[in-house]
Design an enzyme around this catalytic site. Structure first.
Site, PDB file in Angstrom:
ATOM      1  N   LYS A 160       0.843  -1.202   0.000  1.00  0.00           N
ATOM      2  CA  LYS A 160       0.000   0.000   0.000  1.00  0.00           C
ATOM      3  C   LYS A 160       0.873   1.245   0.000  1.00  0.00           C
ATOM      4  CE  LYS A 160      -3.677   2.424   2.477  1.00  0.00           C
ATOM      5  NZ  LYS A 160      -4.765   2.327   3.483  1.00  0.00           N
TER       6      LYS A 160
ATOM      7  N   HIS B 142      -8.221 -30.013 -32.873  1.00  0.00           N
ATOM      8  CA  HIS B 142      -9.197 -28.992 -32.478  1.00  0.00           C
ATOM      9  C   HIS B 142     -10.083 -29.470 -31.325  1.00  0.00           C
ATOM     10  CE1 HIS B 142      -7.800 -26.495 -35.646  1.00  0.00           C
ATOM     11  NE2 HIS B 142      -8.208 -27.287 -36.603  1.00  0.00           N
TER      12      HIS B 142
END
Length: 534
Positions: free
Chosen positions: A149, A286
């Site tokens: 922070k 695929h």
């Protein structure tokens, strides 16, 4: 919600004077501690980390010397103190903060290096409830979040990459830049988020909550991808905490970088090949299998899988469930293959694959367990879906024969093989199989009749390629992963040459479908289990 304070801008460069280090994994600590000390940074540490640094002959101060309190409660309380968090959170350029730090004797802390208690590792090793709970870090995440922070002044490290980046900057410039501290803060917040996700997920499992009110998914970046499904899409590959053997933890021995579609196809192929006890081969194109077979050895299994659809196999992914030999590699490299994934490969096989520069060879440490619990995820607009992994497995004793004609032992074996494959084919799915070999696969159609027709075309072409006067589906078993809503799909399978049909059952027209099967003289089994795959 706190209002945004009127703080002065953070400086671009901060020359650190004090670092707080607390580590479970001490790898790299000696070099880093010596480097920081050599740069004039005072080291403060806790417990075993402090002892390790002192053992290196590097001066180090105990955190208790700052707080005036010893570690207590079996180490649960040591850094949760205003002197520590004030040193991390104090905004150096804010007069009120500076005054508070002076008044209370709080010195600034410019670097935090914390790796957190090994919660995930304790869970993975099978630790008991109490051991896992004791490895939930409290002070570590608090320090990481405090320092992150206050990234305007504090550099936070949570992994070796962060430490390396920090030390490189300090050795080059003697200071950290704001851009670096922001990057480190972003990485640090991601680490605490992943840690909390692991804790919350484990706790939900302990109390049997399959659908907790909040669900978090976390992953560690395995690699950035050249692109996603298409070149205009970005892509990245992440590993979760799940140690399930497969593409995420495979070692790539050769070939260019894996792509998004390569990874998806390799995963689909390996999950399916793990279903079989005998030597087996799966060829995927695929995301759908185009050929699946078992054999006396991998070479036989591969040759039989290729027979099903050699056209689609070109440029596909090959998965096997045994270590590869040189003979196997020679067969597989006869046509262009994108990826081969296996639990091993001998030196001869590796040398043969190495001659194919564009082929990616992936080796794993084992096979995934088809019966193991787990979760699968899928994103949707504004959210994601979660479901348990499909762990279903149908045995002969599960089958309900609903036709007058009973199946032969071979037909039962063929039905079970076909249904196992159908579980891994995109819906709507139809699979013809005989003697441990797929004959034709129809995937992803909007109606089941068309899937049956496509599978029949593949089987007919496969028969022609072998020089047969009949379709490869002649005398096969047909599997449907969901019920036949009408008799038309079943009749297409009969026309293709199937003599046995396996499906879940459960349609309001089951009686019509059963009657059509009886009239055609085929046998049919209901599984009572649907295995949709969308």
């Amino acid at each position: 919600m706190p209002a945004a304070p009127d703080f002065p801008p953070a400086p671009d460069r901060v020359a650190p004077k004090r670092a707080l280090i607390s580590l479970s994994d001490k790898a790299g600590l000696q070099e880093a501690a010596r480097t920081l000390h050599g740069l004039g940074v005072e080291l403060v540490s806790t417990g075993g980390t402090r002892a390790a640094i002192a053992g290196f002959g590097v001066p180090v101060k105990d955190v208790a010397d700052l707080t005036g309190f010893p570690e207590m409660m079996d180490g649960r309380v040591k850094t949760l103190h205003p002197v520590v968090h004030g040193g991390l959170l104090g905004v150096r350029g804010a007069a009120a903060h500076a005054e508070a730090m002076t008044t209370h004797g709080i010195g600034p802390i410019d670097i935090v290096w914390v790796d957190l208690y090994p919660f995930e590792a304790t869970v993975a090793s099978g630790g008991g409830f109490d051991a896992v709970v004791e490895n939930i870090d409290i002070g570590g995440p608090a320090m990481i979040r405090s320092g992150s922070k206050n990234h305007g002044y504090v550099a936070v490290c949570v992994d070796p990459a962060s430490v390396a980046e920090l030390l490189e900057a300090l050795k080059a410039e003697g200071a950290t830049t704001l851009a670096l501290r922001k990057r480190l803060a972003a990485r640090a917040f991601a680490r605490t988020a992943a840690y909390d996700a692991a804790v919350s997920g484990w706790f939900a499992g302990q109390v049997g909550d399959a659908a907790p009110a909040r669900k978090s998914i976390s992953g560690a970046l395995a690699q950035t991808l050249r692109y996603g499904e298409n070149p205009h899409q970005t892509g990245a590959f992440y590993r979760t905490g799940d140690a399930r053997p497969g593409v995420a933890h495979a070692r790539q021995l050769q070939g260019k970088e894996l792509g998004y579609n390569n990874i998806a196809d390799a995963d689909a192929a390996y999950e399916l090949v793990a279903e079989f006890e005998s030597p087996a081969c799966v060829i995927v194109k695929h995301a759908n299998p185009c050929g699946v077979a078992v054999g006396n050895d991998l070479s036989a299994a591969y040759a039989r899988a290729l027979e099903c659809d050699a056209v689609s196999a070109f440029g596909g992914v090959v998965a096997v469930n045994r270590p590869l030999s040189g003979a196997d590699a020679k067969l597989i490299t006869d046509i262009f293959t994108e990826v081969v994934i296996a639990p091993g490969a001998d030196d001869e096989a590796q040398a043969i694959f190495a001659a194919k520069k564009n082929l990616r060879l992936l080796l794993t440490d084992g096979l995934p367990d088809p019966l193991a619990a787990g979760e699968v995820f899928r994103s949707v607009a504004g959210g994601f879906l979660v479901q348990s992994r499909d762990r279903s497995r149908i045995a002969a004793s599960d089958l309900k024969i609903v036709t007058r004609r009973q199946p032969t032992p071979q037909e039962i074996e063929d039905m079970l093989f076909a249904f196992t494959v159908a579980k891994h084919v995109k819906s709507n799915a139809i699979v013809y199989a005989k003697d441990g070999q797929t004959a034709g696969i129809g995937a992803g159609q909007m109606n089941r009749r068309d899937s049956a027709r496509i599978a029949a075309i593949r089987a007919r072409e496969a028969g022609e390629a072998k020089g047969l006067a009949h379709s490869l589906a002649e005398g096969s078993a047909c599997a449907s992963e969901a019920f036949f809503p009408f008799a038309d799909g079943l009749l297409e399978a009969v026309a293709a040459g199937a003599t046995a049909v396996i499906q879940p059952g459960g349609s309001i027209r089951d009686d019509e479908v059963i009657a059509a099967a009886d009239e055609a003289g085929v046998t049919m089994a209901f599984t009572g289990v649907r295995v949709f795959r969308h």
